[in-house]
Structure formats: structure tokens, C-alpha cells
Design a protein around this motif. Structure first.
Motif, PDB file in Angstrom:
ATOM      1  N   SER A  55       0.808  -1.214   0.000  1.00 55.66           N
ATOM      2  CA  SER A  55       0.000   0.000   0.000  1.00 55.66           C
ATOM      3  C   SER A  55       0.842   1.264   0.000  1.00 55.66           C
ATOM      4  O   SER A  55       0.620   2.171  -0.783  1.00 55.66           O
ATOM      5  N   PHE A  56       1.835   1.303   0.908  1.00 54.62           N
ATOM      6  CA  PHE A  56       2.527   2.573   1.108  1.00 54.62           C
ATOM      7  C   PHE A  56       3.720   2.769   0.169  1.00 54.62           C
ATOM      8  O   PHE A  56       4.155   3.892  -0.034  1.00 54.62           O
ATOM      9  N   LEU A  57       4.263   1.712  -0.376  1.00 54.68           N
ATOM     10  CA  LEU A  57       5.367   1.902  -1.324  1.00 54.68           C
ATOM     11  C   LEU A  57       4.837   2.340  -2.679  1.00 54.68           C
ATOM     12  O   LEU A  57       5.448   3.128  -3.378  1.00 54.68           O
ATOM     13  N   THR A  58       3.661   1.809  -3.038  1.00 56.88           N
ATOM     14  CA  THR A  58       3.103   2.165  -4.346  1.00 56.88           C
ATOM     15  C   THR A  58       1.952   3.156  -4.213  1.00 56.88           C
ATOM     16  O   THR A  58       1.468   3.663  -5.207  1.00 56.88           O
ATOM     17  N   TRP A  59       1.517   3.435  -2.972  1.00 63.65           N
ATOM     18  CA  TRP A  59       0.376   4.296  -2.694  1.00 63.65           C
ATOM     19  C   TRP A  59      -0.874   3.795  -3.396  1.00 63.65           C
ATOM     20  O   TRP A  59      -1.739   4.569  -3.755  1.00 63.65           O
ATOM     21  N   ASN A  60      -0.967   2.487  -3.625  1.00 62.52           N
ATOM     22  CA  ASN A  60      -2.194   1.946  -4.192  1.00 62.52           C
ATOM     23  C   ASN A  60      -3.069   1.433  -3.045  1.00 62.52           C
ATOM     24  O   ASN A  60      -3.044   0.257  -2.710  1.00 62.52           O
ATOM     25  N   PHE A  61      -3.813   2.351  -2.434  1.00 63.99           N
ATOM     26  CA  PHE A  61      -4.610   2.011  -1.262  1.00 63.99           C
ATOM     27  C   PHE A  61      -5.775   1.099  -1.614  1.00 63.99           C
ATOM     28  O   PHE A  61      -6.231   0.330  -0.786  1.00 63.99           O
ATOM     29  N   GLY A  62      -6.272   1.200  -2.836  1.00 60.10           N
ATOM     30  CA  GLY A  62      -7.394   0.353  -3.241  1.00 60.10           C
ATOM     31  C   GLY A  62      -6.994  -1.107  -3.213  1.00 60.10           C
ATOM     32  O   GLY A  62      -7.679  -1.951  -2.611  1.00 60.10           O
ATOM     33  N   LEU A  63      -5.857  -1.407  -3.813  1.00 63.93           N
ATOM     34  CA  LEU A  63      -5.364  -2.782  -3.844  1.00 63.93           C
ATOM     35  C   LEU A  63      -5.042  -3.270  -2.423  1.00 63.93           C
ATOM     36  O   LEU A  63      -5.381  -4.386  -2.035  1.00 63.93           O
ATOM     37  N   GLY A  64      -4.383  -2.396  -1.628  1.00 61.65           N
ATOM     38  CA  GLY A  64      -4.058  -2.749  -0.247  1.00 61.65           C
ATOM     39  C   GLY A  64      -5.312  -3.070   0.558  1.00 61.65           C
ATOM     40  O   GLY A  64      -5.331  -4.017   1.346  1.00 61.65           O
ATOM     41  N   SER A  65      -6.374  -2.294   0.345  1.00 58.89           N
ATOM     42  CA  SER A  65      -7.626  -2.545   1.064  1.00 58.89           C
ATOM     43  C   SER A  65      -8.243  -3.871   0.653  1.00 58.89           C
ATOM     44  O   SER A  65      -8.772  -4.601   1.488  1.00 58.89           O
ATOM     45  N   ALA A  66      -8.171  -4.175  -0.652  1.00 63.46           N
ATOM     46  CA  ALA A  66      -8.714  -5.454  -1.115  1.00 63.46           C
ATOM     47  C   ALA A  66      -7.988  -6.613  -0.429  1.00 63.46           C
ATOM     48  O   ALA A  66      -8.605  -7.570   0.032  1.00 63.46           O
ATOM     49  N   MET A  67      -6.658  -6.502  -0.336  1.00 63.72           N
ATOM     50  CA  MET A  67      -5.881  -7.548   0.346  1.00 63.72           C
ATOM     51  C   MET A  67      -6.289  -7.643   1.816  1.00 63.72           C
ATOM     52  O   MET A  67      -6.431  -8.737   2.366  1.00 63.72           O
ATOM     53  N   SER A  68      -6.506  -6.487   2.482  1.00 56.86           N
ATOM     54  CA  SER A  68      -6.900  -6.496   3.894  1.00 56.86           C
ATOM     55  C   SER A  68      -8.248  -7.178   4.082  1.00 56.86           C
ATOM     56  O   SER A  68      -8.443  -7.926   5.038  1.00 56.86           O
ATOM     57  N   VAL A  69      -9.184  -6.900   3.170  1.00 52.56           N
ATOM     58  CA  VAL A  69     -10.507  -7.511   3.278  1.00 52.56           C
ATOM     59  C   VAL A  69     -10.396  -9.029   3.112  1.00 52.56           C
ATOM     60  O   VAL A  69     -11.010  -9.800   3.859  1.00 52.56           O
ATOM     61  N   LEU A  70      -9.564  -9.463   2.172  1.00 51.67           N
ATOM     62  CA  LEU A  70      -9.354 -10.906   1.991  1.00 51.67           C
ATOM     63  C   LEU A  70      -8.770 -11.521   3.260  1.00 51.67           C
ATOM     64  O   LEU A  70      -9.170 -12.603   3.687  1.00 51.67           O
ATOM     65  N   LEU A  71      -7.806 -10.804   3.873  1.00 55.39           N
ATOM     66  CA  LEU A  71      -7.191 -11.293   5.115  1.00 55.39           C
ATOM     67  C   LEU A  71      -8.246 -11.439   6.210  1.00 55.39           C
ATOM     68  O   LEU A  71      -8.301 -12.465   6.904  1.00 55.39           O
TER      69      LEU A  71
END
Lengths: 280, 323
Positions: free
Chosen positions: B285-301
Motif C-alpha cells: 500500500s505505502f510503497l506504491t500508494w495503491n490504497f485500493g489494492l491494499g484494502s482489497a488484500m486487507s478484506v481478503l485477510l
């Protein structure tokens, strides 16, 4: 019950190994904090070439450790006070009243404990940034934002512990207070809280430890001025040179208060832990 | 809370905007809700609402251009989820690798922590000289702030000036030369050891308290029946510890699986063999600033953790019904 010599030997071996495992890092922390810099940069030796207290003096200058200390104290202190007060009111309601949604509420509160921090870190970051943008209230990078966040981290467990302590206090005390004309709040503050004081202090220690040791949110939600110890401790390195002796000295000073507090009150925490474990 | 100013018996106002006379003498039915309100607001503000926002974010193309104005981010539907689980893409490969590493670390850490905790609790049950000292000593790792404990381990795992290599290679001659511990394959060992060191005292604390609730005459009865140490452990201690174990194992699992702090302080950028899932998502999330993708991964987790937790609790309930 006599025990066989095999059991006796097993006990000695197991307890010795566990002691060595536990003590090694503690020994390294303490002994490295009194070593001169070249000792911690060369090969590791168990005994320092000479003992110095310079790391404990220099650590305040290499890094603005004093400022980080104050930040950590303010943030953890405020978060602790707020979460304990909230937990006292909530615990009182849960322990003394049967209201609709009580069970659901307690389960929901506890289940927030299983959420991965990373899940609400990203949205919280965005929410804080946008609150700043639309209302001018600075939460991102401020102590206030961190205090609000931390107080909720300790809250679920604190509520369960305090409700558990209140449950052990006999209802006859409440009845007696009511006969004397005391309202619910007066009963809480004058009758129940004094009896539950050790438990409340144990919960406060727990809440303080939680905030004092948090790394993830501190590293994202603070800036240069509001940085806490958890983030600041990493700054003892520059250009590949790490002042390991100062890191260890600072770690020792940071750890000592919470370790002493925890050990002093561990039996109250143990009591609450098992009460919670058996209940659920 | 100025208890000196307000007369005793008066509740400090908990509900902003509520008329004062209502707060001073709330009807009995209302009082518990007023008392619970602050906790409810805090949990909603920091846990529930961000979680819902996170679920919404996972459906957006929320990249660096929209951080300050994320409502303008284009809606992407399930694109982020597709990227996160598409096994042909590099993102999903890394995510699955990180997931498997996290599972392996968690299984080892939970098993070892539980065994260490049980051994210490059982062997410290009977009084002997030095028992109190050991009991206190064993709790110190749990009481230490995570970052000071883990940074000490980071120092110990240094290749040239660390204690671990000095002990293993130079004194015990168990390893050849000075291996790296915070890079490459050994980093897996490092993350397991540090996590066990931090967590087993909690297992010890919980099991010790659980043992205290087992009545002593059960042991005496078993001993009279000729049960030895191992038999008493198997037939008395372990069955009676089941309720404690049920909660303990779940807590250990969740703590290890969600761990961010230990991996972050130990490695800063964890190598592939110690790539815990929380820190993997953080970096994604923070290296690429792609919060959308990071959130999707968090929801899967979260979905995974929910399934495991509910399955575990459900299985436990079934077993206790049949027992």
C-alpha cells in the motif's frame, strides 16, 4: 505424591533451558548498554572491556529522545486515562444492568480484537487526512489522533476485565448503598470503585503498555514533531553506523517503568485473564 | 471529570446535546445505554467505520493521485480483488507466498509457545526454592514493549557483532562461519524465534492460572490409583485445561497471524522468507500508494481470519456437545 527422579531431572533441564532462552536477550540489553561504542561495533564479547555509563548520557543527544519520551508519555497517559474511564462506565453497565443488546455488544467489542491492524490503518489514514481537509481539525500527525486511536486498542480487553472485577463485588453492597439513598453513580464511585481499585490499576497498566509499545499506527500517524519512542528508537543509525550501545541503553530506560509496573500487578491481571477465559 | 464540582450522584454528561435534567436523573432503562455510549462511539469511530470505508476503498482505483480527494477515485468494481488473486500476475504470486510464509510461521510459533508455556506452568506448579523468581523472570519478555525487545534481537542477529553468531559459531561451533540471520532463508528462523520468545510467556501466564483452578484432590486421587506424572498430565491436567486452551490457542493464532510490529522492527523490509502478511500489505500500500489494492488484500485477510475463527469455535462447540 513423590516424584520420580526422571521427573525431577526433566524439570531441571526444561526450566534451565527456558531460563537461558529468556535471559539471553535481557543480558545482551543490559550488558551492551554499558559498553563503549567500539565494543558493540566489533565482535560480540560477553564481558565489556570496560564499563561506561556514557551511552546513558549520549543517548539523549544522538536522537531527540527527550521529546519522544514526552510524546510517548502524553499519548499513552491520555489514552490510558480515557480508556479506563470509558471502561469503568461500560463495565458498570454490563455488570449491573440487563439491557437489550448487552451480549451482542460484548461479543462485538471483543471481536474487534481479531481485526488485523492493517485493515483499518489505511482507511483511518485517509479519514484523518480528509477530516483535516474539510474541517481543519488536525488528526493526522497530531498527538490527538494517536490518543483517540490508542484508547480504542486497550478498550475491549479493559471492558472485559473491569466487568469481570465488578461481577465479583457482591450485589449486597449496591443494595445497602441504595437503601442509604445513593443513586447509581454515587454507588459506582463511592462503593464499587474503591473495592475494585486494584483491578482498575491493573487495567490501567495494561492500557498503558498497549499504547507504549504500539509501532504500526505510530509510524504512519505521527510526523517529525509528534514521533513516539516506538518510531524514534530506529534513528540511532546513520550511514550504516548504528550506536547499538545507546540503542540498548535507551531500550532499558524505556522498558523499565512498564516492566516494573506489570510485574507488580501481574496477579490482578492473571485473575482477570482467567475470569475472561473461563467465561467465554 | 470534576467530581469535586458536581454534587455526588450526578452523572457527568455523557451524551452531547442531551438536556441536562435528563442526564442528572436518567430513567433506569436509559442509564445503561448512556453508560455504554462512549465506548460504542469510540469503537464505531476507530474500528467499525474505518472497516466499512476500507471495504468501499477496495472497490476503487484509489492510487496516489486520489489520496487527498479519494471520493473522486474511479469505481473499479472487483478489479482490485481480481489483481490480488490472479495467480498469473506477480501481485498475487507475492501475496500467496507471503500468506504461506505467515501460515508456517504461525503454526510453529503457536505450537512452540504453547508447549513452552505448558512445560513451565506444569513444572512450576509445586513449590520449590527459587520458584517465585523464575515465575517473575518468565513474564519479563511479555511485559517488555515490543519494539525494545525486538530491537535487542535485531542487534543479537547482526552478522559480525551479534551475540547469536558469537554463541553458535565461535563458542558452540554449531555453525560454520558467520551466517546472515536477517537476510535469506535464516530470516524465517529469526522471525519464529523472536515471536516465540515474546509470546510463550503469555501462554505460561494463562496456563498457570488455568492450573490453579484444578482441584488438588484430583491429582491425589489419580496418584493413589497409581497414575504417574505422564498419566496425570494426560488424564487430569490436559482435559481440565481444555476451556483455557480453546481461548489461548485462538488468541495466540490471531496475534501471530496479524503480527506487524515484530517483523517490522526486526527487518524493516522483511526478506521473502519472513514476509508476514500484514507487513506485505503495508508495503504493497505505502510503497506504491495503491490504497485500493491494499484494502482489497486487507478484506481478503479479514475474510480468512473470520472463516478460521468461526470454524474453530464451531468445531469446539460440536466436540463439547458430543463429549
Amino acid at each position: 505424591m513423590r516424584e520420580s527422579s526422571a521427573v525431577r531431572w526433566a524439570r531441571r533441564v526444561v526450566l534451565t533451558l527456558l531460563t537461558v532462552f529468556t535471559v539471553l536477550p535481557l543480558y545482551v540489553m543490559v550488558v551492551s548498554s554499558v559498553k563503549p561504542l567500539r565494543d558493540v561495533q566489533g565482535a560480540f564479547h560477553w564481558i565489556p572491556t570496560h564499563v561506561t555509563v556514557r551511552p546513558f548520557v549520549d543517548m539523549w543527544h544522538t536522537v531527540p529522545l527527550g521529546r519522544y519520551f514526552i510524546n510517548s508519555l502524553v499519548v499513552s497517559g491520555c489514552a490510558t486515562v480515557c480508556s479506563v474511564i470509558i471502561a469503568i462506565f461500560t463495565g458498570y453497565a454490563v455488570s449491573r444492568y440487563r439491557f437489550a443488546g448487552r451480549g451482542t455488544f460484548m461479543t462485538a467489542v471483543l471481536s474487534t480484537q481479531m481485526f488485523p491492524g492493517i485493515l483499518f490503518l489505511l482507511p483511518l489514514f485517509l479519514i484523518f487526512v480528509n477530516i483535516d481537509r474539510y474541517t481543519g481539525i488536525t488528526l493526522y500527525g497530531s498527538r490527538l489522533g494517536l490518543i483517540i486511536t490508542y484508547l480504542t486498542f486497550a478498550l475491549p480487553f479493559s471492558i472485559w476485565l473491569i466487568a469481570g472485577y465488578f461481577d465479583t463485588i457482591p450485589r449486597e453492597l449496591d443494595e445497602a448503598a441504595r437503601v442509604d439513598g445513593a443513586g447509581p453513580m454515587r454507588t459506582l464511585f463511592r462503593v464499587i470503585l474503591p473495592v475494585a481499585a486494584p483491578g482498575v490499576v491493573a487495567v490501567a497498566i495494561y492500557a498503558f503498555m498497549t499504547a507504549w509499545g504500539e509501532v504500526l499506527f505510530a509510524s504512519v500517524l505521527t510526523d517529525h514533531a509528534t514521533r513516539t519512542l516506538a518510531v524514534g528508537l530506529r534513528e540511532y543509525s546513520n550511514q550504516g553506523q548504528v550506536y547499538w550501545n545507546e540503542v540498548m541503553a535507551a531500550s532499558l530506560v524505556i522498558s523499565l517503568p512498564v516492566v516494573v509496573g506489570f510485574l507488580a500487578l501481574q496477579r490482578f491481571l492473571v485473575h482477570g485473564l482467567t475470569a475472561g477465559a473461563v467465561k467465554s | 471529570m470534576s467530581r469535586t464540582v458536581t454534587a455526588p450522584g450526578e452523572a457527568p454528561s455523557r451524551a452531547p446535546g442531551a438536556p441536562a435534567h435528563r442526564v442528572r436523573r436518567p430513567r433506569r432503562a436509559l442509564l445503561p445505554y448512556l453508560l455504554v455510549l462512549p465506548a460504542l462511539i469510540a469503537e464505531l469511530a476507530i474500528h467499525v467505520i474505518p472497516m466499512l470505508v476500507g471495504a468501499w476503498m477496495s472497490l476503487l482505483h484509489l492510487t496516489q493521485f486520489f489520496i487527498r480527494n479519494w471520493t473522486a477515485a474511479p469505481y473499479g468494481g472487483l478489479t482490485n480483488y481480481r489483481v490480488a488473486v490472479d495467480t498469473n500476475g506477480p501481485v498475487a504470486k507475492d501475496l500467496i507466498h507471503s500468506f504461506l510464509i505467515t501460515v508456517a510461521v504461525t503454526v510453529l510459533v503457536v505450537a512452540l509457545s504453547w508447549m513452552f508455556g505448558l512445560a513451565a506452568a506444569v513444572f512450576l506448579e509445586k513449590p520449590f526454592r527459587g520458584r517465585g523468581v523464575l515465575r517473575t523472570l518468565f513474564l519479563v519478555p511479555y511485559a517488555l514493549p515490543v519494539f525494545t525487545a525486538v530491537i535487542t534481537w535485531r542487534f543479537m542477529f547482526q552478522r559480525d557483532n551479534g551475540m547469536v553468531n558469537a554463541l553458535l559459531s565461535d563458542e558452540l561451533h554449531l555453525a560454520h562461519g558467520h551466517p546472515f540471520w536477517l537476510l535469506g532463508g535464516n530470516s524465517f528462523v529469526a522471525i519464529v524465534v523472536v515471536n516465540v520468545w515474546r509470546l510463550w510467556p503469555f501462554a505460561f501466564l494463562t496456563l498457570m492460572a488455568g492450573l490453579q483452578s484444578i482441584p488438588g484432590d484430583l491429582y491425589e486421587a489419580a496418584a493413589i490409583d497409581g497414575a504417574g506424572f505422564a498419566r496425570r498430565l494426560r488424564s487430569v491436567t490436559l482435559p481440565l485445561l481444555r476451556p483455557v486452551n480453546r481461548v489461548l490457542l485462538l488468541v495466540l493464532f490471531l496475534w501471530t497471524f496479524n503480527d506487524f510490529n515484530t517483523a517490522y522492527v526486526l527487518f524493516e523490509q522483511p526478506p521473502a522468507d519472513a514476509d508476514m502478511i500484514s507487513i506485505h500489505i503495508y508495503n504493497a500500500s505505502f510503497l506504491t500508494w495503491n490504497f485500493g489494492l491494499g484494502s482489497a488484500m486487507s478484506v481478503l485477510l479479514l475474510a480468512f481470519l473470520l472463516v478460521v475463527t468461526l470454524g474453530y469455535l464451531g468445531a469446539g462447540r460440536l466436540r463439547s456437545r458430543h463429549a
